[in-house]
Design an enzyme around this catalytic site. Structure first.
Site, PDB file in Angstrom:
ATOM      1  N   GLU A 160      -6.324   2.880   2.888  1.00  0.00           N
ATOM      2  CA  GLU A 160      -6.009   1.718   3.723  1.00  0.00           C
ATOM      3  C   GLU A 160      -7.042   1.545   4.836  1.00  0.00           C
ATOM      4  O   GLU A 160      -7.891   2.408   5.063  1.00  0.00           O
ATOM      5  CB  GLU A 160      -4.585   1.859   4.265  1.00  0.00           C
ATOM      6  N   CYS A 165      -5.895   0.108  -3.801  1.00  0.00           N
ATOM      7  CA  CYS A 165      -4.813   0.850  -4.456  1.00  0.00           C
ATOM      8  C   CYS A 165      -5.338   2.137  -5.111  1.00  0.00           C
ATOM      9  O   CYS A 165      -6.521   2.233  -5.465  1.00  0.00           O
ATOM     10  CB  CYS A 165      -4.180   0.007  -5.553  1.00  0.00           C
ATOM     11  N   GLU A 224      -4.749   3.194  -8.124  1.00  0.00           N
ATOM     12  CA  GLU A 224      -5.170   2.996  -9.514  1.00  0.00           C
ATOM     13  C   GLU A 224      -6.630   2.570  -9.590  1.00  0.00           C
ATOM     14  O   GLU A 224      -7.383   3.020 -10.445  1.00  0.00           O
ATOM     15  CB  GLU A 224      -4.302   1.921 -10.186  1.00  0.00           C
TER      16      GLU A 224
HETATM   17  N1  THU Z   1      -0.414   0.573  -3.669  1.00  0.00           N
HETATM   18  C1  THU Z   1      -1.073   1.303  -4.607  1.00  0.00           C
HETATM   19  O1  THU Z   1      -1.950   2.115  -4.295  1.00  0.00           O
HETATM   20  N2  THU Z   1      -0.738   1.114  -5.904  1.00  0.00           N
HETATM   21  C2  THU Z   1       0.255   0.287  -6.331  1.00  0.00           C
HETATM   22  O2  THU Z   1       0.510   0.229  -7.535  1.00  0.00           O
HETATM   23  C3  THU Z   1       1.014  -0.508  -5.381  1.00  0.00           C
HETATM   24  C4  THU Z   1       0.602  -0.408  -3.968  1.00  0.00           C
HETATM   25  C5  THU Z   1      -0.748   0.819  -2.258  1.00  0.00           C
HETATM   26  C6  THU Z   1      -1.513  -0.289  -1.588  1.00  0.00           C
HETATM   27  C7  THU Z   1      -1.140  -0.049  -0.141  1.00  0.00           C
HETATM   28  O3  THU Z   1      -2.005   0.949   0.382  1.00  0.00           O
HETATM   29  C8  THU Z   1       0.272   0.517  -0.200  1.00  0.00           C
HETATM   30  O4  THU Z   1       0.436   0.983  -1.525  1.00  0.00           O
HETATM   31  C9  THU Z   1       1.357  -0.504   0.129  1.00  0.00           C
HETATM   32  O5  THU Z   1       1.235  -1.643  -0.642  1.00  0.00           O
END
Ligand code: THU
Length: 174
Positions: A76, A85, A87
């Protein structure tokens, strides 16, 4: 509502139905050992998330066709859209490390600090699109394993099943 009624009433019109199938394991003990091992890597990766703002820690682990495992965790930023994210951090790291090696499977899980996730996490649309690209690149299905912190685990045969009627390179000019 009016729109919906109009849509449903046109009986003579041809429709296309898109279906998705997921295999459901009731818990981690039911998982074949290879899947359980990959999920363990994803769980460890989640603990390495940089989730200063959402506090939602996501971990992903990709099993490459050469047997290597590449992991990622969400990253973040104070400028929220700059974050990425789990993934995609895993997919980009995997492709940057082993550019010619197909991905066999990705396991995805998360840690919610408020209360344990009882349902599998679901990857966002952008991550599905990115994973789909690698599936297309190698012509090799990427299996997807989705888990919460407890409860069932979903096993999907291919990223294409999670993103039906996808935009792909074939739409682009040559
Ligand atoms: N996030 C992921 O890393 N993968 C997902 O499949 C959904 C959301 C993260 C993005 C952000 O840092 C936090 O989760 C909240 O959305």
């Amino acid at each position: 509502m009016l729109y919906l009624r109009r849509f449903l009433n046109v009986e003579s019109m041809k429709t296309i139905t898109l279906e998705t199938q997921m295999r459901v394991y009731e818990n981690r003990e039911e998982l074949p050992v290879e899947l359980r091992e990959l999920l363990r890597h994803a769980e460890e990766a989640a603990t390495r998330a940089y989730a200063k703002y959402s506090h939602f820690q996501v971990g992903a682990a990709i099993l490459m066709n050469n047997g290597k495992v590449v992991t990622g965790a969400n990253q973040e930023n104070a400028v929220y859209p700059c974050g990425l994210c789990a993934e995609r951090t895993a997919a980009f790291a995997a492709s940057a490390t082993y550019p010619e090696v197909p991905f066999n499977m990705i396991a995805i899980t998360a840690i919610n600090p408020d209360e344990p996730l009882k349902e599998p996490i679901s990857p966002c649309g952008s991550c599905r699109q990115v994973l789909f690209e690698y599936e297309q690149k190698f012509g090799h299905p990427i299996e997807v394993l989705l888990a919460g912190q407890e409860g069932p685990i979903y096993h999907i045969q291919s990223v294409a099943h999670l993103l039906p009627y996808t935009f792909h390179a074939g739409f682009l000019p040559r």
